[in-house]
Design an enzyme around this catalytic site. Structure first.
Site: not given
Ligand code: PEP
Ligand code: MG
Length: 581
Positions: A191, A298, A433, A457, A504
């Site tokens: 919230h 996500r 990743e 990651d 990303c």
């Molecule tokens: C990442 O691992 O960079 C990614 C974009 O995924 P998340 O941060 O959701 O693990």
């Molecule tokens: Mg990730």
């Protein structure tokens, strides 16, 4: 000086004196209730419930008018609690059986419920605990309880530090008096986070030790864009953040001008600058900040913010709303990425010793085809409403990708048979990743339609350093030569196979790294919506030629420290006054 890292919940920088809000316990009077006074005490309790209900309904109405029904709905669980016959019955019985005041009985009963909910591993139930405590405080207030610090009696504009802020308190929060928020609990979908974003109050949540670090009246700062709070900051840290604050405010003022400008380097290379999306509430900021679509949605937050599996229709409606709002710009929907640090008990994610090396991302979906197929049905159904792509998280090798693709094709066949339309082409991408996917990038790039590098990651697994561990944060180095080489390898393999490669992770949204990333050949970025204007400003003033020269220079350097020094010097020279340090 204490620096804490939490979850970037609402963007912007706030600096100011701390006001600690600790409305947790309310003083209530205890003492025996004479048997002849029991009915009157029970009636007082019923009256307190009625008054509380009226207040919450009025508050709901106010929020609905001010910020919309979407936010007003957040108070519905409180109405349910106030109307819950069990809690009422138990309290009435306890007054009679124990001959104790209503406030004392109600506090004990609701307190136990809240503690039970707080122990849940699902964010949804932990949020409900906050509602229970909020209702408890309100009812106790009507029964003569006395509360100490609340938000509504805040007079001096302050930076509020709390364990968490109750929804009804947040409803009264104003931008004039609350400069920023730092809370120990909460996630991006809690919230507090949602309402702070709706009110434009910079906030960092989930800091865990903010209450310990905070001293009433001392100066602190909250960087809600990067998820950092600093207590008793050193003068230079304060200066750096004042500088960032001015830049952020200036950028916000210029937003209208920057918003519709394309992201093109000075030597004419188009950069695709999209936004990352976690919750649909962020959609307006994606549009306001001029993002070129959504490079990463996500979807797991859609699952984590509820108590049971979302239905196919609920998912379809959410995905459809997003692709329609953003279209014709593209939306990359990432399939469920649970495990690691994202759990929901109803999903049955196992308890593991090494959750980041366990049943997470695509592995989980392949193990639970029931959940995976439902999500894919919803995604494919939404594909006819806009420009939609699908991306799989944590792809380690070609086998995972092939299995996932096979399931997509089978779901598509089912929908065809049922006469449900699906877009003719729905590109399928993989997230890079893990080191395995970097080493196998040529294999993946041959078969996937696009790739996107998840640096959060990738850095964690490449450098073997936990992305969420404060103790090892200094070795979590995006500019490590191993990371730069990994990025370069991915870009080159994708180029060779004619497949687009994007980035990303959070690294893509860090202004200091923007030119190096461009120089490594990346021309698709997806960043937090609020960082789009800043990254666009830097890329629009750069050329691919100079960026490539910088990247080459960095790739030849032996240590992360060397790379960081060169990049910092370069960026300070090229963008004077933009960076500090
Ligand atoms: C990442 O691992 O960079 C990614 C974009 O995924 P998340 O941060 O959701 O693990
Ligand atoms: Mg990730």
């Amino acid at each position: 000086m204490t620096t804490l890292t939490g979850i970037a919940a609402s963007p912007g920088i706030a600096i100011g004196p701390i006001h600690v809000v600790d409305p947790e316990e309310i003083e209530v009077l205890d003492g025996p209730v004479a048997p002849q006074d029991v009915p009157a005490e029970q009636e007082r309790f019923r009256e307190a419930l009625r008054e509380s209900l009226e207040e919450v309904r009025a508050l709901r109405e106010k929020i609905s008018l001010e910020t919309g029904e979407e936010h007003a709905k957040l108070l519905d669980p409180q109405i349910d609690i106030l109307e819950d016959p069990d809690a009422t019955e138990q309290t009435l019985n306890a007054i009679e059986r124990d001959q104790r005041p209503a406030a004392w009985c109600y506090r004990r009963i609701l307190g136990a419920v809240a503690t039970h909910l707080e122990g849940s591993d699902a964010e949804y139930y932990r949020d409900r605990a906050l509602d229970v405590r909020d209702v408890k405080r309100r009812v106790l207030g009507h029964l003569g309880g006395v509360r100490s610090h609340t938000l509504s009696d805040l007079r001096v504009p302050s930076l509020v530090v709390a364990s968490d802020i109750a929804p009804s308190e947040m409803a009264l929060a104003s931008r004039e008096t609350i400069l920023g928020l730092a809370t120990d609990l909460g996630g991006r979908t809690s919230h507090t986070a949602i309402m702070a974003r709706a009110r434009g109050i910079p906030a960092v949540v989930g800091l865990r030790q903010a209450l310990d670090a905070a001293r009433e009246g001392a100066i602190a700062l909250v960087d809600g864009t990067r998820g950092v709070a600093v207590f008793d900051p050193e003068p230079e840290v304060l200066e750096e953040h004042r500088h960032r604050q001015r830049r952020y405010e200036e950028m916000a003022r210029n937003l209208a001008a920057i918003k519709d400008r394309p992201c093109v380097t000075r030597d004419g290379i188009d950069v695709h600058l999209g936004a990352n999306l976690e919750v649909p509430e962020e959609l307006p900021s994606v549009i306001q900040n001029g993002a070129e679509g959504i490079g990463l949605y996500r979807t797991e937050f859609f699952y984590l913010s509820r108590a049971t599996l979302p239905t196919e229709d609920a998912q379809y409606n959410a995905y459809r709303t997003i692709v329609e709002a953003v279209g014709p710009k593209p939306v990359v929907i990432r399939t469920l990425d649970v495990g690691g640090d994202k759990f929901a008990s109803y999903l049955g994610t196992p308890t593991e010793r090494n959750p980041f090396l366990g049943m997470r991302g695509l592995r989980f979906s392949l193990q639970r085809p029931d959940i995976f197929r439902t999500q894919l049905r919803a995604i494919l159904r939404a594909s006819v409403h806009g420009n939609l792509k699908v991306m799989f998280p944590m792809v380690v090798g070609l086998e995972d990708f092939r299995r996932a693709r096979e399931i997509v094709l089978s779901v598509r066949r089912d929908l065809d048979r049922e006469g449900i339309p699906v877009a003719a082409r729905v590109p399928l991408g993989v997230m890079i990743e893990t080191p395995a996917s970097v080493f196998g990038i040529d294999l993946l790039a041959r078969e996937a339609d696009f790739v996107s590098i998840g640096t959060n990651d990738l850095i964690q697994y490449t450098l073997a350093v936990d992305r969420g561990n404060e103790e090892t944060a200094s070795i979590y180095e995006p500019l490590h030569p191993a990371v730069l080489r990994a990025l370069r390898a991915v870009v080159e393999a994708c180029r060779a196979h004619g497949k687009p490669a994007g980035i990303c992770g959070e690294m893509a949204g860090e202004p200091l790294y923007a030119v190096v990333l461009l120089g490594l050949g990346l021309v698709e970025f997806s960043v937090s919506p609020f960082l789009v204007p800043e990254i666009k400003t830097i890329l629009n003033e750069s050329t691919c030629g100079e960026a490539a020269a910088l990247a080459e220079q960095c790739l030849a350097l032996p240590t992360p420290g060397d790379v960081r020094a060169v990049v910092t010097e370069y960026m300070n020279r090229r963008f004077p006054g933009h960076f500090v340090g």
